[in-house]
Scaffold this active site. Structure first.
Site, PDB file in Angstrom:
ATOM      1  N   ASN A  38       0.859  -1.182   0.000  1.00  0.00           N
ATOM      2  CA  ASN A  38       0.000   0.000   0.000  1.00  0.00           C
ATOM      3  C   ASN A  38       0.902   1.242   0.000  1.00  0.00           C
ATOM      4  OD1 ASN A  38      -1.333   2.298   1.156  1.00  0.00           O
ATOM      5  ND2 ASN A  38      -3.023   0.976   1.734  1.00  0.00           N
ATOM      6  N   HIS A  54       1.127   6.177   1.877  1.00  0.00           N
ATOM      7  CA  HIS A  54       1.919   7.105   2.700  1.00  0.00           C
ATOM      8  C   HIS A  54       3.133   7.678   1.980  1.00  0.00           C
ATOM      9  CE1 HIS A  54      -0.950   6.828   5.756  1.00  0.00           C
ATOM     10  NE2 HIS A  54      -0.862   5.520   5.795  1.00  0.00           N
ATOM     11  N   HIS A  91      -5.577   3.657  -1.517  1.00  0.00           N
ATOM     12  CA  HIS A  91      -6.902   4.014  -1.001  1.00  0.00           C
ATOM     13  C   HIS A  91      -7.170   5.455  -1.419  1.00  0.00           C
ATOM     14  CE1 HIS A  91      -9.670   4.260   2.844  1.00  0.00           C
ATOM     15  NE2 HIS A  91     -10.294   4.658   1.745  1.00  0.00           N
ATOM     16  N   ARG A 123      -9.292   8.233  -0.853  1.00  0.00           N
ATOM     17  CA  ARG A 123     -10.309   8.613   0.131  1.00  0.00           C
ATOM     18  C   ARG A 123     -11.133   9.768  -0.398  1.00  0.00           C
ATOM     19  NH1 ARG A 123      -8.712   6.509   5.603  1.00  0.00           N
ATOM     20  NH2 ARG A 123     -10.550   7.650   6.275  1.00  0.00           N
ATOM     21  N   ARG A 161      -6.858  12.794   1.128  1.00  0.00           N
ATOM     22  CA  ARG A 161      -5.786  13.223   2.036  1.00  0.00           C
ATOM     23  C   ARG A 161      -4.409  12.693   1.624  1.00  0.00           C
ATOM     24  NH1 ARG A 161      -7.350   9.993   7.522  1.00  0.00           N
ATOM     25  NH2 ARG A 161      -9.311  11.072   7.152  1.00  0.00           N
ATOM     26  N   GLU A 195      -8.596   0.397  -3.050  1.00  0.00           N
ATOM     27  CA  GLU A 195      -9.321   0.350  -1.773  1.00  0.00           C
ATOM     28  C   GLU A 195     -10.190   1.599  -1.695  1.00  0.00           C
ATOM     29  OE1 GLU A 195      -6.613  -0.288   1.586  1.00  0.00           O
ATOM     30  OE2 GLU A 195      -8.002   0.947   2.731  1.00  0.00           O
ATOM     31  N   THR A 234      -8.307   3.502   8.489  1.00  0.00           N
ATOM     32  CA  THR A 234      -9.505   2.658   8.574  1.00  0.00           C
ATOM     33  C   THR A 234      -9.523   1.977   9.945  1.00  0.00           C
ATOM     34  OG1 THR A 234      -9.058   2.224   6.247  1.00  0.00           O
ATOM     35  CG2 THR A 234     -10.828   0.963   7.266  1.00  0.00           C
ATOM     36  N   GLU A 279     -11.113  -9.384   3.061  1.00  0.00           N
ATOM     37  CA  GLU A 279      -9.820  -9.023   3.639  1.00  0.00           C
ATOM     38  C   GLU A 279     -10.021  -8.971   5.139  1.00  0.00           C
ATOM     39  OE1 GLU A 279      -7.557  -5.663   2.077  1.00  0.00           O
ATOM     40  OE2 GLU A 279      -6.680  -5.349   4.064  1.00  0.00           O
ATOM     41  N   HIS A 286      -3.721  -4.572   7.648  1.00  0.00           N
ATOM     42  CA  HIS A 286      -3.828  -3.478   8.613  1.00  0.00           C
ATOM     43  C   HIS A 286      -2.921  -3.712   9.810  1.00  0.00           C
ATOM     44  CE1 HIS A 286      -5.309   0.121  10.450  1.00  0.00           C
ATOM     45  NE2 HIS A 286      -5.898   0.375   9.303  1.00  0.00           N
TER      46      HIS A 286
HETATM   47  N1  PXP Z   1      -6.002  -2.989   4.356  1.00  0.00           N
HETATM   48  C1  PXP Z   1      -6.924  -2.028   4.508  1.00  0.00           C
HETATM   49  C2  PXP Z   1      -8.331  -2.360   4.175  1.00  0.00           C
HETATM   50  C3  PXP Z   1      -6.567  -0.744   4.953  1.00  0.00           C
HETATM   51  O1  PXP Z   1      -7.513   0.200   5.112  1.00  0.00           O
HETATM   52  C4  PXP Z   1      -5.213  -0.458   5.205  1.00  0.00           C
HETATM   53  C5  PXP Z   1      -4.814   0.933   5.600  1.00  0.00           C
HETATM   54  O2  PXP Z   1      -4.986   1.786   4.518  1.00  0.00           O
HETATM   55  C6  PXP Z   1      -4.286  -1.491   5.027  1.00  0.00           C
HETATM   56  C7  PXP Z   1      -4.703  -2.752   4.621  1.00  0.00           C
HETATM   57  C8  PXP Z   1      -2.837  -1.289   5.268  1.00  0.00           C
HETATM   58  O3  PXP Z   1      -2.661  -0.993   6.618  1.00  0.00           O
HETATM   59  P1  PXP Z   1      -1.262  -0.468   7.145  1.00  0.00           P
HETATM   60  O4  PXP Z   1      -1.011   0.837   6.482  1.00  0.00           O
HETATM   61  O5  PXP Z   1      -1.452  -0.361   8.619  1.00  0.00           O
HETATM   62  O6  PXP Z   1      -0.250  -1.511   6.759  1.00  0.00           O
END
Ligand code: PXP
Length: 244
Positions: free
Chosen positions: A6, A9, A42, A44, A48, A69, A100, A151, A191
Protein backbone atom coordinates in the site's frame (compact mmCIF):
# COMPACT_ATOMS: atom_id res chain seq x y z
CA UNK A 1 0.68 -15.78 -0.87
CA UNK A 2 1.16 -12.33 -2.40
CA UNK A 3 2.61 -9.19 -0.89
CA UNK A 4 0.66 -6.13 -2.04
CA UNK A 5 2.27 -2.87 -0.97
CA UNK A 6 0.00 0.00 0.00
CA UNK A 7 1.71 3.19 -1.21
CA UNK A 8 -0.71 5.73 0.35
CA UNK A 9 1.92 7.10 2.70
CA UNK A 10 4.35 7.92 -0.08
CA UNK A 11 1.60 10.35 -1.10
CA UNK A 12 1.27 11.53 2.52
CA UNK A 13 4.96 12.49 2.49
CA UNK A 14 4.62 14.24 -0.86
CA UNK A 15 1.55 16.16 0.27
CA UNK A 16 3.27 17.34 3.47
CA UNK A 17 5.19 19.91 1.40
CA UNK A 18 3.02 20.14 -1.67
CA UNK A 19 6.06 19.44 -3.86
CA UNK A 20 5.88 16.85 -6.58
CA UNK A 21 7.94 14.23 -4.72
CA UNK A 22 8.17 11.47 -3.65
CA UNK A 23 6.05 10.11 -6.49
CA UNK A 24 3.71 7.22 -5.51
CA UNK A 25 3.88 5.72 -9.01
CA UNK A 26 7.68 5.58 -8.77
CA UNK A 27 7.40 3.84 -5.39
CA UNK A 28 5.00 1.32 -6.91
CA UNK A 29 7.50 0.52 -9.67
CA UNK A 30 10.34 0.05 -7.19
CA UNK A 31 8.18 -2.24 -5.00
CA UNK A 32 7.19 -4.39 -7.96
CA UNK A 33 10.80 -4.60 -9.17
CA UNK A 34 11.77 -5.76 -5.68
CA UNK A 35 9.24 -8.60 -5.90
CA UNK A 36 5.92 -7.27 -4.60
CA UNK A 37 3.03 -8.94 -6.42
CA UNK A 38 0.95 -5.81 -6.58
CA UNK A 39 0.06 -2.38 -5.28
CA UNK A 40 -2.79 -1.09 -3.12
CA UNK A 41 -4.01 2.48 -2.90
CA UNK A 42 -6.90 4.01 -1.00
CA UNK A 43 -8.47 6.98 -2.74
CA UNK A 44 -10.31 8.61 0.13
CA UNK A 45 -13.23 10.99 -0.26
CA UNK A 46 -11.12 13.79 1.25
CA UNK A 47 -8.08 12.94 -0.98
CA UNK A 48 -5.79 13.22 2.04
CA UNK A 49 -3.04 11.13 0.44
CA UNK A 50 -3.64 9.52 -2.96
CA UNK A 51 -5.04 11.97 -5.55
CA UNK A 52 -6.97 11.28 -8.73
CA UNK A 53 -3.85 11.85 -10.89
CA UNK A 54 -2.01 9.16 -8.92
CA UNK A 55 -4.76 6.68 -9.73
CA UNK A 56 -4.34 7.23 -13.46
CA UNK A 57 -0.56 6.84 -13.18
CA UNK A 58 -0.87 3.65 -11.14
CA UNK A 59 -3.28 2.16 -13.62
CA UNK A 60 -0.78 2.82 -16.41
CA UNK A 61 2.31 1.57 -14.62
CA UNK A 62 1.41 -1.25 -12.21
CA UNK A 63 2.11 -4.63 -13.77
CA UNK A 64 0.85 -6.95 -11.02
CA UNK A 65 -2.38 -6.82 -9.04
CA UNK A 66 -3.78 -3.31 -8.69
CA UNK A 67 -6.06 -3.14 -5.64
CA UNK A 68 -8.30 -0.06 -5.40
CA UNK A 69 -9.32 0.35 -1.77
CA UNK A 70 -12.37 2.58 -1.39
CA UNK A 71 -15.59 3.45 0.35
CA UNK A 72 -18.64 2.38 -1.67
CA UNK A 73 -19.79 5.88 -2.57
CA UNK A 74 -21.23 6.67 -6.01
CA UNK A 75 -18.27 8.96 -6.66
CA UNK A 76 -15.75 6.17 -5.98
CA UNK A 77 -17.74 3.58 -7.91
CA UNK A 78 -17.56 5.78 -10.99
CA UNK A 79 -13.80 6.27 -10.60
CA UNK A 80 -13.44 2.51 -10.03
CA UNK A 81 -15.20 1.75 -13.30
CA UNK A 82 -12.99 4.19 -15.23
CA UNK A 83 -9.82 2.88 -13.58
CA UNK A 84 -10.65 -0.80 -14.07
CA UNK A 85 -8.18 -2.29 -11.54
CA UNK A 86 -7.88 -6.02 -10.86
CA UNK A 87 -9.36 -5.84 -7.39
CA UNK A 88 -11.60 -3.53 -5.42
CA UNK A 89 -11.45 -3.68 -1.64
CA UNK A 90 -14.47 -2.06 -0.05
CA UNK A 91 -13.85 -0.45 3.33
CA UNK A 92 -15.79 1.75 5.73
CA UNK A 93 -14.54 5.34 5.75
CA UNK A 94 -14.94 7.98 8.42
CA UNK A 95 -13.85 11.59 7.99
CA UNK A 96 -12.33 11.95 11.44
CA UNK A 97 -10.38 8.68 11.46
CA UNK A 98 -6.59 8.65 11.03
CA UNK A 99 -6.84 5.32 9.25
CA UNK A 100 -9.50 2.66 8.57
CA UNK A 101 -10.61 1.71 12.06
CA UNK A 102 -12.36 -1.60 11.54
CA UNK A 103 -14.12 -3.85 9.11
CA UNK A 104 -17.44 -3.25 7.39
CA UNK A 105 -20.52 -3.86 9.49
CA UNK A 106 -22.05 -6.27 7.01
CA UNK A 107 -25.51 -6.21 8.60
CA UNK A 108 -25.66 -2.46 8.13
CA UNK A 109 -24.34 -2.35 4.55
CA UNK A 110 -25.88 -5.57 3.25
CA UNK A 111 -29.00 -4.26 1.59
CA UNK A 112 -27.22 -1.28 -0.03
CA UNK A 113 -24.39 -3.50 -1.26
CA UNK A 114 -26.89 -6.02 -2.62
CA UNK A 115 -29.02 -3.48 -4.47
CA UNK A 116 -26.54 -0.78 -5.53
CA UNK A 117 -22.87 -1.66 -5.08
CA UNK A 118 -22.54 -5.30 -6.22
CA UNK A 119 -24.73 -4.96 -9.35
CA UNK A 120 -22.63 -1.92 -10.37
CA UNK A 121 -19.26 -3.65 -9.92
CA UNK A 122 -20.51 -6.94 -11.36
CA UNK A 123 -20.94 -5.21 -14.73
CA UNK A 124 -17.10 -5.12 -14.80
CA UNK A 125 -14.42 -7.84 -14.44
CA UNK A 126 -13.12 -6.31 -11.21
CA UNK A 127 -12.88 -8.77 -8.30
CA UNK A 128 -14.50 -7.70 -5.06
CA UNK A 129 -13.01 -8.05 -1.60
CA UNK A 130 -14.82 -6.93 1.55
CA UNK A 131 -12.75 -5.68 4.48
CA UNK A 132 -14.27 -7.36 7.54
CA UNK A 133 -13.50 -8.12 11.14
CA UNK A 134 -12.89 -11.79 11.83
CA UNK A 135 -16.39 -12.81 12.85
CA UNK A 136 -18.77 -15.45 11.52
CA UNK A 137 -21.75 -13.18 10.82
CA UNK A 138 -19.84 -10.71 8.65
CA UNK A 139 -18.11 -13.48 6.71
CA UNK A 140 -21.35 -15.34 6.06
CA UNK A 141 -22.99 -12.14 4.83
CA UNK A 142 -19.99 -11.45 2.54
CA UNK A 143 -20.52 -14.90 1.08
CA UNK A 144 -24.25 -14.32 0.72
CA UNK A 145 -23.47 -11.24 -1.37
CA UNK A 146 -21.25 -13.36 -3.61
CA UNK A 147 -18.01 -11.59 -2.73
CA UNK A 148 -14.90 -13.05 -4.37
CA UNK A 149 -12.77 -12.41 -1.31
CA UNK A 150 -12.68 -11.00 2.15
CA UNK A 151 -9.82 -9.02 3.64
CA UNK A 152 -9.45 -9.86 7.30
CA UNK A 153 -8.87 -6.79 9.45
CA UNK A 154 -5.68 -7.54 11.36
CA UNK A 155 -5.55 -4.21 13.20
CA UNK A 156 -6.96 -5.54 16.47
CA UNK A 157 -4.37 -8.33 16.45
CA UNK A 158 -1.58 -5.86 15.60
CA UNK A 159 -2.58 -3.44 18.37
CA UNK A 160 -3.24 -6.04 21.08
CA UNK A 161 -1.22 -5.14 24.14
CA UNK A 162 -1.44 -8.31 26.24
CA UNK A 163 -0.42 -11.78 25.09
CA UNK A 164 -3.91 -13.04 25.94
CA UNK A 165 -5.62 -10.43 23.77
CA UNK A 166 -3.26 -11.12 20.89
CA UNK A 167 -3.81 -14.87 21.17
CA UNK A 168 -7.59 -14.47 21.32
CA UNK A 169 -7.57 -12.31 18.18
CA UNK A 170 -5.28 -14.74 16.36
CA UNK A 171 -7.75 -17.51 17.15
CA UNK A 172 -10.58 -15.42 15.69
CA UNK A 173 -8.52 -14.70 12.56
CA UNK A 174 -7.67 -18.37 12.16
CA UNK A 175 -11.29 -19.48 12.48
CA UNK A 176 -12.41 -16.73 10.11
CA UNK A 177 -9.87 -17.87 7.51
CA UNK A 178 -11.12 -21.47 7.76
CA UNK A 179 -14.73 -20.33 7.34
CA UNK A 180 -14.08 -17.98 4.40
CA UNK A 181 -12.04 -20.64 2.63
CA UNK A 182 -14.74 -23.25 3.21
CA UNK A 183 -17.28 -20.84 1.71
CA UNK A 184 -15.10 -20.52 -1.39
CA UNK A 185 -13.82 -16.98 -0.88
CA UNK A 186 -10.20 -15.87 -1.14
CA UNK A 187 -8.73 -14.81 2.18
CA UNK A 188 -6.77 -11.56 2.15
CA UNK A 189 -5.47 -9.75 5.22
CA UNK A 190 -4.16 -6.38 6.23
CA UNK A 191 -3.83 -3.48 8.61
CA UNK A 192 -1.12 -2.79 11.15
CA UNK A 193 1.17 -5.56 9.91
CA UNK A 194 4.92 -5.19 10.31
CA UNK A 195 8.11 -7.26 10.31
CA UNK A 196 7.55 -8.31 13.93
CA UNK A 197 3.90 -9.35 13.89
CA UNK A 198 3.70 -10.76 10.35
CA UNK A 199 5.48 -14.04 11.23
CA UNK A 200 3.10 -14.53 14.17
CA UNK A 201 0.08 -14.03 11.91
CA UNK A 202 1.42 -16.34 9.22
CA UNK A 203 2.19 -19.06 11.74
CA UNK A 204 -1.42 -19.10 12.93
CA UNK A 205 -3.65 -18.16 10.00
CA UNK A 206 -4.01 -20.43 6.93
CA UNK A 207 -5.18 -19.80 3.36
CA UNK A 208 -3.83 -16.24 3.11
CA UNK A 209 -3.80 -14.96 -0.46
CA UNK A 210 -3.06 -11.21 -0.68
CA UNK A 211 -1.42 -9.46 2.26
CA UNK A 212 -1.71 -5.69 2.17
CA UNK A 213 0.96 -3.75 4.05
CA UNK A 214 1.51 0.00 4.02
CA UNK A 215 2.44 2.25 6.91
CA UNK A 216 5.07 0.09 8.64
CA UNK A 217 6.68 -0.91 5.36
CA UNK A 218 6.94 2.63 4.02
CA UNK A 219 8.22 3.82 7.42
CA UNK A 220 10.95 1.18 7.53
CA UNK A 221 11.90 2.07 3.96
CA UNK A 222 12.89 5.57 5.16
CA UNK A 223 15.85 3.85 6.84
CA UNK A 224 16.42 0.75 4.71
CA UNK A 225 15.18 1.81 1.29
CA UNK A 226 12.16 0.30 -0.44
CA UNK A 227 13.84 -2.65 -2.24
CA UNK A 228 15.51 -4.00 0.92
CA UNK A 229 12.33 -3.51 2.97
CA UNK A 230 10.09 -5.23 0.42
CA UNK A 231 12.57 -8.10 0.26
CA UNK A 232 12.54 -8.48 4.05
CA UNK A 233 8.75 -8.92 3.98
CA UNK A 234 9.00 -11.36 1.08
CA UNK A 235 11.57 -13.40 2.94
CA UNK A 236 9.22 -13.83 5.90
CA UNK A 237 6.37 -14.78 3.60
CA UNK A 238 8.48 -17.32 1.74
CA UNK A 239 9.42 -19.09 4.98
CA UNK A 240 5.77 -19.53 5.95
CA UNK A 241 4.70 -20.48 2.45
CA UNK A 242 7.24 -23.32 2.57
CA UNK A 243 6.04 -24.48 5.98
CA UNK A 244 2.43 -24.75 4.75
N1 PXP B 1 -6.00 -2.99 4.36
C1 PXP B 1 -6.92 -2.03 4.51
C2 PXP B 1 -8.33 -2.36 4.17
C3 PXP B 1 -6.57 -0.74 4.95
O1 PXP B 1 -7.51 0.20 5.11
C4 PXP B 1 -5.21 -0.46 5.21
C5 PXP B 1 -4.81 0.93 5.60
O2 PXP B 1 -4.99 1.79 4.52
C6 PXP B 1 -4.29 -1.49 5.03
C7 PXP B 1 -4.70 -2.75 4.62
C8 PXP B 1 -2.84 -1.29 5.27
O3 PXP B 1 -2.66 -0.99 6.62
P1 PXP B 1 -1.26 -0.47 7.15
O4 PXP B 1 -1.01 0.84 6.48
O5 PXP B 1 -1.45 -0.36 8.62
O6 PXP B 1 -0.25 -1.51 6.76
Amino acid sequence: MNLLVNIDHVATLRNARGEGYPVPVEAATVCEKAGAKGIVFHLRGDRRHIKDEDVNGLKESVKGTLDFEMAATDEMLNILKKTDPDLCTLVPEGREELTTEGGLNMKVVFSDFEKRVFPFIRKTDIEISLFVDPNTDDIELAHKLGSDAIELHTGTFANAVSKEARFAELKRLREAAFLANELGMKVNAGHGLNLENLPILLEAVPYLHDISIGHALISKAVFWGLPKTVQAYLEIMSIYEDVK
